[in-house]
Design a protein around this motif. Structure first.
Motif, PDB file in Angstrom:
ATOM      1  N   UNK A  46      39.489  13.760  38.075  1.00 13.68           N
ATOM      2  CA  UNK A  46      38.406  13.906  37.273  1.00 13.68           C
ATOM      3  C   UNK A  46      38.523  13.193  35.837  1.00 13.68           C
ATOM      4  N   UNK A  47      40.010  12.962  35.380  1.00 14.93           N
ATOM      5  CA  UNK A  47      40.097  12.108  34.131  1.00 14.93           C
ATOM      6  C   UNK A  47      39.620  10.795  34.389  1.00 14.93           C
ATOM      7  N   UNK A  48      40.278  10.378  35.453  1.00 17.13           N
ATOM      8  CA  UNK A  48      39.863   8.812  36.002  1.00 17.13           C
ATOM      9  C   UNK A  48      38.595   8.683  36.131  1.00 17.13           C
ATOM     10  N   UNK A  49      37.470   9.457  36.861  1.00 13.49           N
ATOM     11  CA  UNK A  49      36.118   9.345  37.015  1.00 13.49           C
ATOM     12  C   UNK A  49      35.427   9.508  35.791  1.00 13.49           C
ATOM     13  N   UNK A  50      35.784  10.333  34.837  1.00 10.16           N
ATOM     14  CA  UNK A  50      35.252  10.355  33.563  1.00 10.16           C
ATOM     15  C   UNK A  50      35.633   9.053  32.684  1.00 10.16           C
ATOM     16  N   UNK A  51      36.575   8.506  33.009  1.00  9.15           N
ATOM     17  CA  UNK A  51      36.903   7.035  32.254  1.00  9.15           C
ATOM     18  C   UNK A  51      36.025   5.898  33.135  1.00  9.15           C
ATOM     19  N   UNK A  52      35.699   6.159  34.121  1.00 13.14           N
ATOM     20  CA  UNK A  52      34.821   5.272  35.008  1.00 13.14           C
ATOM     21  C   UNK A  52      33.331   5.339  34.430  1.00 13.14           C
ATOM     22  N   UNK A  53      32.906   6.576  34.179  1.00 13.16           N
ATOM     23  CA  UNK A  53      31.698   7.042  33.755  1.00 13.16           C
ATOM     24  C   UNK A  53      31.418   6.316  32.494  1.00 13.16           C
ATOM     25  N   UNK A  54      32.625   6.391  31.660  1.00 15.62           N
ATOM     26  CA  UNK A  54      32.410   5.970  30.351  1.00 15.62           C
ATOM     27  C   UNK A  54      31.847   4.436  30.284  1.00 15.62           C
ATOM     28  N   UNK A  55      32.779   3.752  31.138  1.00 14.75           N
ATOM     29  CA  UNK A  55      32.504   2.381  31.453  1.00 14.75           C
ATOM     30  C   UNK A  55      31.128   1.947  31.935  1.00 14.75           C
ATOM     31  N   UNK A  83      27.328  12.682  40.293  1.00 19.09           N
ATOM     32  CA  UNK A  83      27.075  13.373  38.954  1.00 19.09           C
ATOM     33  C   UNK A  83      27.901  14.386  38.649  1.00 19.09           C
ATOM     34  N   UNK A  84      29.112  14.283  39.511  1.00 18.87           N
ATOM     35  CA  UNK A  84      30.290  15.313  39.159  1.00 18.87           C
ATOM     36  C   UNK A  84      31.555  14.674  39.638  1.00 18.87           C
ATOM     37  N   UNK A  85      32.756  15.241  39.267  1.00 16.26           N
ATOM     38  CA  UNK A  85      34.055  14.927  39.417  1.00 16.26           C
ATOM     39  C   UNK A  85      34.398  15.112  40.795  1.00 16.26           C
ATOM     40  N   UNK A  86      35.357  14.366  41.491  1.00 13.89           N
ATOM     41  CA  UNK A  86      35.632  14.593  42.905  1.00 13.89           C
ATOM     42  C   UNK A  86      35.953  16.202  43.172  1.00 13.89           C
ATOM     43  N   UNK A  87      36.470  16.749  42.112  1.00 10.43           N
ATOM     44  CA  UNK A  87      37.010  18.207  42.410  1.00 10.43           C
ATOM     45  C   UNK A  87      35.703  19.135  42.171  1.00 10.43           C
ATOM     46  N   UNK A  88      34.484  18.771  41.890  1.00 13.61           N
ATOM     47  CA  UNK A  88      33.321  19.442  41.823  1.00 13.61           C
ATOM     48  C   UNK A  88      32.848  19.869  40.385  1.00 13.61           C
ATOM     49  N   UNK A  89      33.419  19.465  39.413  1.00 13.16           N
ATOM     50  CA  UNK A  89      33.289  19.756  38.119  1.00 13.16           C
ATOM     51  C   UNK A  89      32.074  18.838  37.683  1.00 13.16           C
ATOM     52  N   UNK A  90      30.893  19.382  36.927  1.00 13.26           N
ATOM     53  CA  UNK A  90      29.859  18.570  36.809  1.00 13.26           C
ATOM     54  C   UNK A  90      30.213  17.888  35.220  1.00 13.26           C
ATOM     55  N   UNK A  96      26.371  10.859  21.541  1.00 10.55           N
ATOM     56  CA  UNK A  96      26.906   9.668  21.176  1.00 10.55           C
ATOM     57  C   UNK A  96      27.313   8.494  22.324  1.00 10.55           C
ATOM     58  N   UNK A  97      27.364   9.017  23.611  1.00 10.08           N
ATOM     59  CA  UNK A  97      27.580   8.268  24.732  1.00 10.08           C
ATOM     60  C   UNK A  97      29.077   8.686  25.344  1.00 10.08           C
ATOM     61  N   UNK A  98      29.644   9.631  24.597  1.00  8.22           N
ATOM     62  CA  UNK A  98      31.020  10.150  25.362  1.00  8.22           C
ATOM     63  C   UNK A  98      30.581  11.063  26.482  1.00  8.22           C
ATOM     64  N   UNK A  99      31.534  10.996  27.386  1.00  9.07           N
ATOM     65  CA  UNK A  99      31.648  11.775  28.641  1.00  9.07           C
ATOM     66  C   UNK A  99      32.608  12.910  28.574  1.00  9.07           C
ATOM     67  N   UNK A 100      31.997  14.119  29.081  1.00 10.67           N
ATOM     68  CA  UNK A 100      32.689  15.149  28.930  1.00 10.67           C
ATOM     69  C   UNK A 100      32.470  15.911  30.226  1.00 10.67           C
ATOM     70  N   UNK A 101      33.588  17.032  30.446  1.00 12.78           N
ATOM     71  CA  UNK A 101      33.126  17.744  31.676  1.00 12.78           C
ATOM     72  C   UNK A 101      32.417  19.070  30.987  1.00 12.78           C
ATOM     73  N   UNK A 102      31.152  19.184  31.683  1.00 12.52           N
ATOM     74  CA  UNK A 102      30.168  20.061  31.390  1.00 12.52           C
ATOM     75  C   UNK A 102      30.778  21.556  31.540  1.00 12.52           C
ATOM     76  N   UNK A 103      30.656  22.370  30.567  1.00 15.50           N
ATOM     77  CA  UNK A 103      30.811  23.866  30.674  1.00 15.50           C
ATOM     78  C   UNK A 103      29.848  24.493  31.528  1.00 15.50           C
ATOM     79  N   UNK A 104      30.022  25.624  32.071  1.00 17.87           N
ATOM     80  CA  UNK A 104      29.282  26.296  32.960  1.00 17.87           C
ATOM     81  C   UNK A 104      27.976  26.727  32.259  1.00 17.87           C
ATOM     82  N   UNK A 105      28.110  27.009  30.856  1.00 18.92           N
ATOM     83  CA  UNK A 105      26.856  27.673  30.314  1.00 18.92           C
ATOM     84  C   UNK A 105      25.834  26.412  29.518  1.00 18.92           C
ATOM     85  N   UNK A 106      26.426  25.370  29.712  1.00 14.76           N
ATOM     86  CA  UNK A 106      25.893  24.055  29.117  1.00 14.76           C
ATOM     87  C   UNK A 106      24.725  23.357  30.378  1.00 14.76           C
ATOM     88  N   UNK A 107      25.212  23.772  31.733  1.00 16.43           N
ATOM     89  CA  UNK A 107      24.370  23.207  32.805  1.00 16.43           C
ATOM     90  C   UNK A 107      23.315  23.892  32.973  1.00 16.43           C
TER      91      UNK A 107
END
Length: 107
Positions: A46-55, A83-90, A96-107
């Motif tokens: 998931x961390x690697x996927x977030x880095x790729x999405x930031x790019x 639109x989600x990590x390989x483990x299913x996290x959205x 500001x353009x940063x990419x984070x794992x969405x908390x369930x309350x934010x979805x």
């Protein structure tokens, strides 16, 4: 017809059972270790996927002069429907353009 080997001997049932016992013990030792590390593997994936999405966000900003949403990226050639990590996290792209794992309350 003449026998070539006079003393033909196969494995006995006891020998086969001992080998099966050893293999079973090795499997029982290795399975918990593999499952223990799968959560860590998912986290790093998931961390690697977030880095790729930031790019991809940076590439989109350069090309279109604005910060995209995750929906825009997944509909475009930048992410192609993902639109989600390989483990299913959205994931979520913040203002500001940063990419984070969405908390369930934010979805």
């Amino acid at each position: 017809m003449k026998k070539i080997w006079k003393n033909e001997r196969g494995f006995t049932l006891v020998e086969m059972m001992i080998v099966l016992l050893i293999i079973s013990v090795l499997i029982l030792i290795s399975i918990p270790n593999v499952t223990k590390h799968s959560a860590n593997i998912d986290k790093k994936g998931c961390e690697a996927f977030i880095k790729m999405v930031e790019g991809q966000v940076e590439a989109y900003k350069i090309e279109n002069k604005k910060i995209p949403t995750i929906e825009l990226l997944s509909e475009s050639e930048f992410l192609k429907g993902v639109d989600s990590c390989p483990n299913g996290d959205k994931i979520k792209i913040q203002t500001d353009g940063s990419v984070v794992v969405a908390k369930e309350s934010e979805e």
